[in-house]
Design a protein around this motif. Structure first.
Motif, PDB file in Angstrom:
ATOM      1  N   LEU A  52       1.068  -1.197  -0.014  1.00  0.00           N
ATOM      2  CA  LEU A  52       0.019  -0.063  -0.027  1.00  0.00           C
ATOM      3  C   LEU A  52       0.744   1.201  -0.038  1.00  0.00           C
ATOM      4  N   LYS A  53       0.882   1.980  -1.127  1.00  0.00           N
ATOM      5  CA  LYS A  53       1.717   3.045  -1.195  1.00  0.00           C
ATOM      6  C   LYS A  53       1.118   4.295  -0.788  1.00  0.00           C
ATOM      7  N   ASN A  54      -0.203   4.353  -1.004  1.00  0.00           N
ATOM      8  CA  ASN A  54      -0.832   5.750  -0.457  1.00  0.00           C
ATOM      9  C   ASN A  54      -2.462   5.283  -0.495  1.00  0.00           C
ATOM     10  N   MET A  55      -3.035   6.042   0.570  1.00  0.00           N
ATOM     11  CA  MET A  55      -4.515   6.050   0.478  1.00  0.00           C
ATOM     12  C   MET A  55      -5.163   7.366   0.864  1.00  0.00           C
ATOM     13  N   ASN A  56      -6.327   7.473   0.072  1.00  0.00           N
ATOM     14  CA  ASN A  56      -6.987   8.770   0.302  1.00  0.00           C
ATOM     15  C   ASN A  56      -8.585   8.207   0.439  1.00  0.00           C
ATOM     16  N   TRP A  57      -9.260   9.135   1.151  1.00  0.00           N
ATOM     17  CA  TRP A  57     -10.511   8.860   1.403  1.00  0.00           C
ATOM     18  C   TRP A  57     -11.438  10.382   1.512  1.00  0.00           C
ATOM     19  N   ARG A  58     -12.766  10.118   1.427  1.00  0.00           N
ATOM     20  CA  ARG A  58     -13.648  11.263   1.664  1.00  0.00           C
ATOM     21  C   ARG A  58     -15.034  10.598   1.936  1.00  0.00           C
ATOM     22  N   VAL A  59     -15.933  11.219   2.454  1.00  0.00           N
ATOM     23  CA  VAL A  59     -17.089  10.916   2.701  1.00  0.00           C
ATOM     24  C   VAL A  59     -18.083  11.748   1.816  1.00  0.00           C
ATOM     25  N   ASP A  60     -19.153  11.101   1.289  1.00  0.00           N
ATOM     26  CA  ASP A  60     -19.961  11.784   0.211  1.00  0.00           C
ATOM     27  C   ASP A  60     -21.652  11.366   0.593  1.00  0.00           C
ATOM     28  N   LEU A  61     -22.284  12.262   0.250  1.00  0.00           N
ATOM     29  CA  LEU A  61     -23.707  11.882   0.450  1.00  0.00           C
ATOM     30  C   LEU A  61     -24.355  11.316  -0.749  1.00  0.00           C
ATOM     31  N   LYS A  62     -24.895  10.181  -0.923  1.00  0.00           N
ATOM     32  CA  LYS A  62     -25.545   9.525  -2.097  1.00  0.00           C
ATOM     33  C   LYS A  62     -26.736  10.732  -2.726  1.00  0.00           C
ATOM     34  N   SER A  63     -26.793  10.969  -3.820  1.00  0.00           N
ATOM     35  CA  SER A  63     -27.573  11.835  -4.236  1.00  0.00           C
ATOM     36  C   SER A  63     -28.706  11.022  -5.449  1.00  0.00           C
ATOM     37  N   GLN A  64     -28.363   9.893  -5.564  1.00  0.00           N
ATOM     38  CA  GLN A  64     -29.081   9.237  -6.525  1.00  0.00           C
ATOM     39  C   GLN A  64     -28.888   7.788  -6.216  1.00  0.00           C
ATOM     40  N   SER A  65     -29.910   6.967  -6.354  1.00  0.00           N
ATOM     41  CA  SER A  65     -29.931   5.293  -5.849  1.00  0.00           C
ATOM     42  C   SER A  65     -31.543   4.782  -6.219  1.00  0.00           C
ATOM     43  N   ARG A  66     -31.227   3.620  -6.462  1.00  0.00           N
ATOM     44  CA  ARG A  66     -32.337   2.658  -6.916  1.00  0.00           C
ATOM     45  C   ARG A  66     -33.259   2.832  -5.824  1.00  0.00           C
ATOM     46  N   HIS A  67     -33.021   2.842  -4.757  1.00  0.00           N
ATOM     47  CA  HIS A  67     -33.957   3.017  -3.619  1.00  0.00           C
ATOM     48  C   HIS A  67     -33.894   4.304  -3.054  1.00  0.00           C
ATOM     49  N   VAL A  68     -35.201   4.598  -2.762  1.00  0.00           N
ATOM     50  CA  VAL A  68     -35.436   6.256  -2.163  1.00  0.00           C
ATOM     51  C   VAL A  68     -34.747   6.227  -0.607  1.00  0.00           C
ATOM     52  N   MET A  72      -7.147   3.332  -2.820  1.00  0.00           N
ATOM     53  CA  MET A  72      -5.758   2.929  -2.417  1.00  0.00           C
ATOM     54  C   MET A  72      -4.835   2.741  -3.573  1.00  0.00           C
ATOM     55  N   GLU A  73      -3.769   3.226  -3.586  1.00  0.00           N
ATOM     56  CA  GLU A  73      -2.507   3.071  -4.524  1.00  0.00           C
ATOM     57  C   GLU A  73      -1.868   1.965  -4.081  1.00  0.00           C
ATOM     58  N   LEU A  74      -1.832   0.885  -4.879  1.00  0.00           N
ATOM     59  CA  LEU A  74      -0.890  -0.265  -4.593  1.00  0.00           C
ATOM     60  C   LEU A  74       0.183  -0.604  -5.498  1.00  0.00           C
ATOM     61  N   GLY A  75       1.313  -1.240  -5.291  1.00  0.00           N
ATOM     62  CA  GLY A  75       2.276  -1.231  -6.360  1.00  0.00           C
ATOM     63  C   GLY A  75       3.352  -1.725  -5.612  1.00  0.00           C
ATOM     64  N   LYS A  76       4.637  -2.058  -6.470  1.00  0.00           N
ATOM     65  CA  LYS A  76       5.859  -2.445  -5.997  1.00  0.00           C
ATOM     66  C   LYS A  76       6.713  -0.976  -6.432  1.00  0.00           C
ATOM     67  N   ASN A  77       7.714  -1.161  -5.760  1.00  0.00           N
ATOM     68  CA  ASN A  77       8.860   0.007  -5.900  1.00  0.00           C
ATOM     69  C   ASN A  77       9.342  -0.143  -7.467  1.00  0.00           C
ATOM     70  N   GLY A  78       9.277   1.061  -8.104  1.00  0.00           N
ATOM     71  CA  GLY A  78      10.096   0.727  -9.417  1.00  0.00           C
ATOM     72  C   GLY A  78       8.837   0.633 -10.610  1.00  0.00           C
TER      73      GLY A  78
END
Length: 194
Positions: free
Chosen positions: A124-140, A152-158
């Motif tokens: 795991l090279k990096n991780m970012n997050w945020r919280v959103d509110l759903k504005s559309q959905s199949r269920h009201v 998440m940013e995953l990888g090997k060096n190089g």
């Protein structure tokens, strides 16, 4: 200038030996496939017979491998090299001094290379997050519910990274935190017993 004159010049075999150790490290630890036995012999020991050079390279490669795999500190290194100078068919004190100087300058880089080579999977090279509110959905009833978006940013060096994007509702975040807490407890138990 006077201090430089007082120091004896290094023995004739020291420069090629230091370069040989560098070549071995390039090939074995830094992944440089261009460094071959023929190249090293031709540039550093052109007067040596191939079998004589092969024996020297094998001896120095074995010593360097022992030193690197143990990640020797300077005290361990001194004891190891002293033992090698006293051993039948071992090394000279001049060779021991060159090896010690080489290890002092390259220890951190070789150690990092060995750690990277021993990783068998992405990290795991990096991780970012945020919280959103759903504005559309199949269920009201899901509209305006908070969701955590985790990237998440995953990888090997190089190597080029891969990105993984996940969406968690409140229940999934609680479940993930519970699992992470279990992992933390297991790691704490392991570190306390060792």
């Amino acid at each position: 200038m006077a201090a430089a004159e007082q120091q004896p010049p290094p023995p004739e075999g020291c420069k090629p030996l230091g370069a040989l150790l560098g070549g071995i490290a390039q090939a074995a630890y830094y992944g440089n496939a261009d460094i071959t036995e023929e190249l090293l012999r031709g540039q550093l020991y052109p007067e040596a017979a191939p079998e004589e050079f092969r024996a020297l390279r094998a001896k120095m490669g074995g010593l360097l491998q022992s030193i690197a795999s143990a990640d020797m500190d300077l005290n361990q290194l001194e004891a190891f090299l002293t033992a090698q100078t006293k051993k039948q068919g071992g090394i000279t004190s001049d060779q021991a001094a060159v090896i010690a100087k080489f290890w002092k300058n390259h220890r951190a880089k070789i150690h990092e290379s060995l750690v990277n080579q021993s990783r068998w999977d992405n990290i795991l090279k990096n991780m970012n997050w945020r919280v959103d509110l759903k504005s559309q959905s199949r269920h009201v009833d899901q509209i305006n519910t908070p969701v955590a978006i985790v990237e998440m940013e995953l990888g090997k060096n190089g190597q080029e990274s891969e990105f993984l994007c996940l969406e968690f509702d409140e229940a999934k975040v609680s479940q993930m935190l519970k699992k992470l807490s279990e992992i933390e407890e297991s790691m704490t138990v392991l570190t306390q017993t060792t």
